[in-house]
Design a protein around this motif. Structure first.
Motif, PDB file in Angstrom:
ATOM      1  N   GLY A 111     -30.161 -55.045 -89.899  1.00 22.91           N
ATOM      2  CA  GLY A 111     -30.734 -54.815 -88.584  1.00 22.91           C
ATOM      3  C   GLY A 111     -31.809 -55.792 -88.167  1.00 22.91           C
ATOM      4  O   GLY A 111     -32.386 -55.659 -87.095  1.00 22.91           O
ATOM      5  N   LEU A 112     -32.115 -56.767 -88.985  1.00 22.04           N
ATOM      6  CA  LEU A 112     -33.150 -57.750 -88.655  1.00 22.04           C
ATOM      7  C   LEU A 112     -32.529 -58.905 -87.882  1.00 22.04           C
ATOM      8  O   LEU A 112     -32.302 -59.988 -88.410  1.00 22.04           O
ATOM      9  CB  LEU A 112     -33.844 -58.241 -89.924  1.00 22.04           C
ATOM     10  N   THR A 113     -32.228 -58.643 -86.617  1.00 20.81           N
ATOM     11  CA  THR A 113     -31.637 -59.639 -85.742  1.00 20.81           C
ATOM     12  C   THR A 113     -32.626 -59.985 -84.636  1.00 20.81           C
ATOM     13  O   THR A 113     -33.628 -59.289 -84.445  1.00 20.81           O
ATOM     14  CB  THR A 113     -30.333 -59.113 -85.118  1.00 20.81           C
ATOM     15  N   ARG A 114     -32.357 -61.034 -83.900  1.00 24.51           N
ATOM     16  CA  ARG A 114     -33.250 -61.492 -82.838  1.00 24.51           C
ATOM     17  C   ARG A 114     -33.562 -60.349 -81.862  1.00 24.51           C
ATOM     18  O   ARG A 114     -32.692 -59.593 -81.467  1.00 24.51           O
ATOM     19  CB  ARG A 114     -32.618 -62.654 -82.084  1.00 24.51           C
ATOM     20  N   ASN A 115     -34.849 -60.246 -81.523  1.00 18.69           N
ATOM     21  CA  ASN A 115     -35.400 -59.258 -80.589  1.00 18.69           C
ATOM     22  C   ASN A 115     -35.434 -57.828 -81.111  1.00 18.69           C
ATOM     23  O   ASN A 115     -35.774 -56.918 -80.368  1.00 18.69           O
ATOM     24  CB  ASN A 115     -34.702 -59.301 -79.228  1.00 18.69           C
ATOM     25  N   ALA A 116     -35.081 -57.608 -82.379  1.00 21.63           N
ATOM     26  CA  ALA A 116     -35.200 -56.267 -82.960  1.00 21.63           C
ATOM     27  C   ALA A 116     -36.687 -55.942 -83.117  1.00 21.63           C
ATOM     28  O   ALA A 116     -37.453 -56.744 -83.654  1.00 21.63           O
ATOM     29  CB  ALA A 116     -34.494 -56.200 -84.308  1.00 21.63           C
ATOM     30  N   GLU A 117     -37.094 -54.767 -82.636  1.00 27.11           N
ATOM     31  CA  GLU A 117     -38.486 -54.354 -82.749  1.00 27.11           C
ATOM     32  C   GLU A 117     -38.688 -53.653 -84.077  1.00 27.11           C
ATOM     33  O   GLU A 117     -37.827 -52.891 -84.524  1.00 27.11           O
ATOM     34  CB  GLU A 117     -38.857 -53.436 -81.587  1.00 27.11           C
ATOM     35  N   LEU A 118     -39.835 -53.900 -84.700  1.00 28.15           N
ATOM     36  CA  LEU A 118     -40.116 -53.281 -85.985  1.00 28.15           C
ATOM     37  C   LEU A 118     -41.579 -52.875 -86.091  1.00 28.15           C
ATOM     38  O   LEU A 118     -42.419 -53.346 -85.338  1.00 28.15           O
ATOM     39  CB  LEU A 118     -39.717 -54.207 -87.139  1.00 28.15           C
ATOM     40  N   LEU A 119     -41.844 -51.984 -87.032  1.00 28.73           N
ATOM     41  CA  LEU A 119     -43.183 -51.488 -87.313  1.00 28.73           C
ATOM     42  C   LEU A 119     -43.378 -51.512 -88.821  1.00 28.73           C
ATOM     43  O   LEU A 119     -42.519 -51.017 -89.560  1.00 28.73           O
ATOM     44  CB  LEU A 119     -43.337 -50.047 -86.794  1.00 28.73           C
ATOM     45  N   VAL A 120     -44.490 -52.082 -89.275  1.00 25.80           N
ATOM     46  CA  VAL A 120     -44.792 -52.086 -90.705  1.00 25.80           C
ATOM     47  C   VAL A 120     -45.395 -50.730 -91.036  1.00 25.80           C
ATOM     48  O   VAL A 120     -46.451 -50.373 -90.532  1.00 25.80           O
ATOM     49  CB  VAL A 120     -45.767 -53.224 -91.084  1.00 25.80           C
ATOM     50  N   ARG A 121     -44.692 -49.942 -91.859  1.00 25.36           N
ATOM     51  CA  ARG A 121     -45.132 -48.583 -92.187  1.00 25.36           C
ATOM     52  C   ARG A 121     -46.020 -48.529 -93.425  1.00 25.36           C
ATOM     53  O   ARG A 121     -47.051 -47.908 -93.410  1.00 25.36           O
ATOM     54  CB  ARG A 121     -43.922 -47.691 -92.430  1.00 25.36           C
ATOM     55  N   VAL A 134     -37.139 -50.182 -88.493  1.00 28.53           N
ATOM     56  CA  VAL A 134     -36.370 -51.070 -87.632  1.00 28.53           C
ATOM     57  C   VAL A 134     -35.111 -50.328 -87.197  1.00 28.53           C
ATOM     58  O   VAL A 134     -34.455 -49.688 -88.011  1.00 28.53           O
ATOM     59  CB  VAL A 134     -36.034 -52.412 -88.329  1.00 28.53           C
ATOM     60  N   ARG A 135     -34.839 -50.340 -85.909  1.00 27.38           N
ATOM     61  CA  ARG A 135     -33.643 -49.705 -85.344  1.00 27.38           C
ATOM     62  C   ARG A 135     -33.507 -48.236 -85.748  1.00 27.38           C
ATOM     63  O   ARG A 135     -32.411 -47.745 -86.002  1.00 27.38           O
ATOM     64  CB  ARG A 135     -32.392 -50.479 -85.712  1.00 27.38           C
ATOM     65  N   GLY A 136     -34.639 -47.531 -85.863  1.00 27.77           N
ATOM     66  CA  GLY A 136     -34.618 -46.096 -86.116  1.00 27.77           C
ATOM     67  C   GLY A 136     -34.499 -45.675 -87.566  1.00 27.77           C
ATOM     68  O   GLY A 136     -34.315 -44.505 -87.854  1.00 27.77           O
ATOM     69  N   TYR A 137     -34.585 -46.588 -88.491  1.00 32.14           N
ATOM     70  CA  TYR A 137     -34.559 -46.196 -89.896  1.00 32.14           C
ATOM     71  C   TYR A 137     -35.592 -46.975 -90.696  1.00 32.14           C
ATOM     72  O   TYR A 137     -36.144 -47.964 -90.228  1.00 32.14           O
ATOM     73  CB  TYR A 137     -33.155 -46.363 -90.494  1.00 32.14           C
ATOM     74  N   GLU A 138     -35.875 -46.492 -91.909  1.00 26.61           N
ATOM     75  CA  GLU A 138     -36.841 -47.157 -92.782  1.00 26.61           C
ATOM     76  C   GLU A 138     -36.111 -48.161 -93.662  1.00 26.61           C
ATOM     77  O   GLU A 138     -35.057 -47.865 -94.203  1.00 26.61           O
ATOM     78  CB  GLU A 138     -37.580 -46.148 -93.683  1.00 26.61           C
ATOM     79  N   LEU A 139     -36.699 -49.329 -93.788  1.00 19.91           N
ATOM     80  CA  LEU A 139     -36.127 -50.401 -94.589  1.00 19.91           C
ATOM     81  C   LEU A 139     -37.215 -50.947 -95.491  1.00 19.91           C
ATOM     82  O   LEU A 139     -38.324 -51.209 -95.046  1.00 19.91           O
ATOM     83  CB  LEU A 139     -35.603 -51.520 -93.667  1.00 19.91           C
ATOM     84  N   THR A 140     -36.915 -51.061 -96.767  1.00 24.69           N
ATOM     85  CA  THR A 140     -37.869 -51.613 -97.728  1.00 24.69           C
ATOM     86  C   THR A 140     -37.393 -52.999 -98.145  1.00 24.69           C
ATOM     87  O   THR A 140     -36.239 -53.183 -98.526  1.00 24.69           O
ATOM     88  CB  THR A 140     -37.983 -50.702 -98.964  1.00 24.69           C
ATOM     89  N   LEU A 141     -38.304 -53.970 -98.035  1.00 22.54           N
ATOM     90  CA  LEU A 141     -37.987 -55.358 -98.363  1.00 22.54           C
ATOM     91  C   LEU A 141     -38.947 -55.891 -99.413  1.00 22.54           C
ATOM     92  O   LEU A 141     -40.127 -55.559 -99.403  1.00 22.54           O
ATOM     93  CB  LEU A 141     -38.125 -56.250 -97.122  1.00 22.54           C
ATOM     94  N   ARG A 142     -38.460 -56.735-100.269  1.00 20.54           N
ATOM     95  CA  ARG A 142     -39.331 -57.475-101.175  1.00 20.54           C
ATOM     96  C   ARG A 142     -40.091 -58.501-100.356  1.00 20.54           C
ATOM     97  O   ARG A 142     -39.639 -58.935 -99.296  1.00 20.54           O
ATOM     98  CB  ARG A 142     -38.506 -58.185-102.247  1.00 20.54           C
TER      99      ARG A 142
END
Length: 155
Positions: A111-121, A134-142
């Motif tokens: 879901g990390l595509t151009r213009n995708a809005e995100l919030l650092v939780r 991002v896009r209504g779900y939680e995503l964990t990244l290294r």
């Protein structure tokens, strides 16, 4: 106009002129750095800098950075930085995703595509991993994956 060595970190500028030898100019053009390109200086220390373009990052020597003249875009104040530099609670919009092949594809599939809005939780105590919405779900990244995502902060 100012030289890229005098640019503020993460602020977006437009390249106006490059007073470099012709072979260097051709090489920089092949890498995507040419007059009219939007760039941001991501880091600058010990005479070397990392310049962020819309689709790549370039490591350049101080001698070349001094010869690249840039100007601010008067109509819009914009700054780009990598996702790993955002603090908890900050909102941003994805500008682009770096990386090659499978890594880039995987980040975009999440879901990390151009213009995708995100919030650092959340952020782990040592800074790795990072949890975002991002896009209504939680995503964990290294952290090393988050470094590949270029974003612009939102107010």
């Amino acid at each position: 106009m100012i030289a890229l060595t005098g640019a503020k970190l993460n602020k977006v500028y437009t390249v106006k002129t490059m007073d470099v030898p012709e072979d260097t100019r051709r090489h920089l053009n092949d890498l995507g750095l040419l007059a009219g390109t939007k760039v941001a200086l991501a880091s600058y220390e010990k005479g070397n800098g990392i310049v962020v373009l819309h689709n790549t990052r370039l490591a350049l020597d101080n001698a070349i950075l001094k010869q690249i003249m840039v100007s601010e875009e008067a109509e819009v104040e914009e700054s780009w930085l990598s996702l790993d530099l955002l603090e908890v609670g900050e909102r941003a919009k994805v500008v682009s995703v770096y990386g090659k092949g499978a890594v880039r594809r995987r980040l975009m599939d999440m879901g990390l595509t151009r213009n995708a809005e995100l919030l650092v939780r959340k952020r782990a105590p040592l800074g790795d991993p990072i949890e975002i919405n991002v896009r209504g779900y939680e995503l964990t990244l290294r952290k090393n994956e988050a470094e590949l995502v270029l974003v612009k902060k939102e107010g």
